[in-house]
Enzyme design. Structure first.
Site, PDB file in Angstrom:
ATOM      1  N   SER A 193       0.835  -1.199   0.000  1.00  0.00           N
ATOM      2  CA  SER A 193       0.000   0.000   0.000  1.00  0.00           C
ATOM      3  C   SER A 193       0.880   1.264   0.000  1.00  0.00           C
ATOM      4  O   SER A 193       1.671   1.458  -0.919  1.00  0.00           O
ATOM      5  CB  SER A 193      -0.969  -0.039   1.186  1.00  0.00           C
ATOM      6  OG  SER A 193      -1.976   0.908   1.032  1.00  0.00           O
ATOM      7  N   ASP A 235      -9.906  -5.189  -4.293  1.00  0.00           N
ATOM      8  CA  ASP A 235      -9.372  -4.120  -3.444  1.00  0.00           C
ATOM      9  C   ASP A 235     -10.292  -2.896  -3.490  1.00  0.00           C
ATOM     10  O   ASP A 235     -10.499  -2.298  -4.545  1.00  0.00           O
ATOM     11  CB  ASP A 235      -7.957  -3.752  -3.928  1.00  0.00           C
ATOM     12  CG  ASP A 235      -7.185  -2.934  -2.910  1.00  0.00           C
ATOM     13  OD1 ASP A 235      -7.813  -2.188  -2.135  1.00  0.00           O
ATOM     14  OD2 ASP A 235      -5.940  -3.033  -2.894  1.00  0.00           O
ATOM     15  N   HIS A 274      -7.597  -5.652  -0.082  1.00  0.00           N
ATOM     16  CA  HIS A 274      -6.378  -4.859   0.082  1.00  0.00           C
ATOM     17  C   HIS A 274      -5.322  -5.598   0.912  1.00  0.00           C
ATOM     18  O   HIS A 274      -4.251  -5.069   1.146  1.00  0.00           O
ATOM     19  CB  HIS A 274      -6.741  -3.523   0.745  1.00  0.00           C
ATOM     20  CG  HIS A 274      -5.679  -2.482   0.667  1.00  0.00           C
ATOM     21  ND1 HIS A 274      -5.140  -2.058  -0.533  1.00  0.00           N
ATOM     22  CD2 HIS A 274      -5.038  -1.773   1.637  1.00  0.00           C
ATOM     23  CE1 HIS A 274      -4.229  -1.123  -0.291  1.00  0.00           C
ATOM     24  NE2 HIS A 274      -4.135  -0.949   1.006  1.00  0.00           N
TER      25      HIS A 274
END
Length: 261
Positions: A98, A213, A241
């Site tokens: 991320s 996601d 995610h």
């Protein structure tokens, strides 16, 4: 073992260094607003298979020092460089999840990928992070009810079912951060763009992204793949995610294959 590395006067980062004698080194950069402990299900497997696994808490997060400033990509990338230099790391694989993926991208561009032979981007928040609308909502919640914000993040993070105890553990990871650093990274993710950095990545790059996601759309992984030479994109069909946990067996296996190529 865990220890602290000084990255600038008065600022120390916490580093978890597992199997220091391992033959190949993987450096893990966590996502917002978590810390190195998000990679528990890598750290229980990979060191036992001979890898040296290093987890860093960014400034402001986890067990690292929490200064009021320095929450922009250049400084966060420089912090990574300080750790790599201090530990004299070379020929390593960086795994960035991320926002950690975004920091890794800036590191590769700003420091010419110093010491890095492979890059793994997992659900990376790049080339852009949050939309203005999402960021402003998260910012308002962070400044007024951070636990509620963290619960909302937890609820949208995973595609797979998570238990109540797991949800609570995950929420607490986020609450170990400082409020000011949590807010500052939201602004960073809203305002910064890494498009220009992508041309500066020359090492083999593995892009892993959950097709479900809800935090960073899968389309951004496709954009990274188009703009990073020598990259391969592997969709994770049963992940949101959190591909590093949701399909952990496949994730760990893929990581090993990529590093050993």
């Amino acid at each position: 073992m865990g220890y602290f590395v000084m990255v600038e006067p008065g600022v120390r980062l916490y580093v978890e260094d597992l199997n220091p004698g391992g033959n190949k080194t993987i450096l893990f950069i966590h996502g917002w607003p978590l810390n190195h402990k998000q990679f528990e299900y890598q750290f229980t497997i990979l060191p036992a298979m001979g890898y040296r696994c290093i987890g860093i808490d960014w400034r402001g997060f986890g067990q690292s020092d929490k200064p009021v400033s320095g929450y922009h990509y250049n400084r966060l990338a420089d912090d990574i460089r300080a750790v790599i230099d201090t530990l004299q790391l070379d020929n390593i694989t960086i795994v960035g999840h991320s926002t950690g993926g975004a920091i890794a991208i800036r590191y590769m561009a700003r420091h010419n990928g110093c010491g890095v032979s492979n890059l793994v981007l997992v659900d990376a928040a790049a080339p852009v992070g949050f939309t203005t609308e999402t960021a402003n909502q998260l910012l308002t919640e962070t400044l007024n009810d951070r636990p509620k914000m963290m619960q909302g993040v937890t609820d949208t993070f995973f595609f797979q079912y998570i238990t109540g105890p797991f949800s609570e553990w995950f929420l607490q990871l986020g609450l170990q951060a400082a409020g000011w650093s949590t807010a500052a990274i939201i602004i960073l993710l809203r305002d910064e763009n890494l498009a220009a950095d992508l041309q500066e990545i020359f090492v083999p790059t593995l892009i892993i992204h959950g097709i479900h996601d809800k935090v960073i759309p899968f389309a951004q992984a496709q954009e990274l793949h188009q703009n990073i030479r020598n990259s391969q994109l592997v969709p994770f069909h049963y992940s949101g995610h959190g591909a590093f946990w949701e399909e952990r067996d496949r994730f760990n296996q893929l990581l090993q294959q990529f590093i050993n190529m």
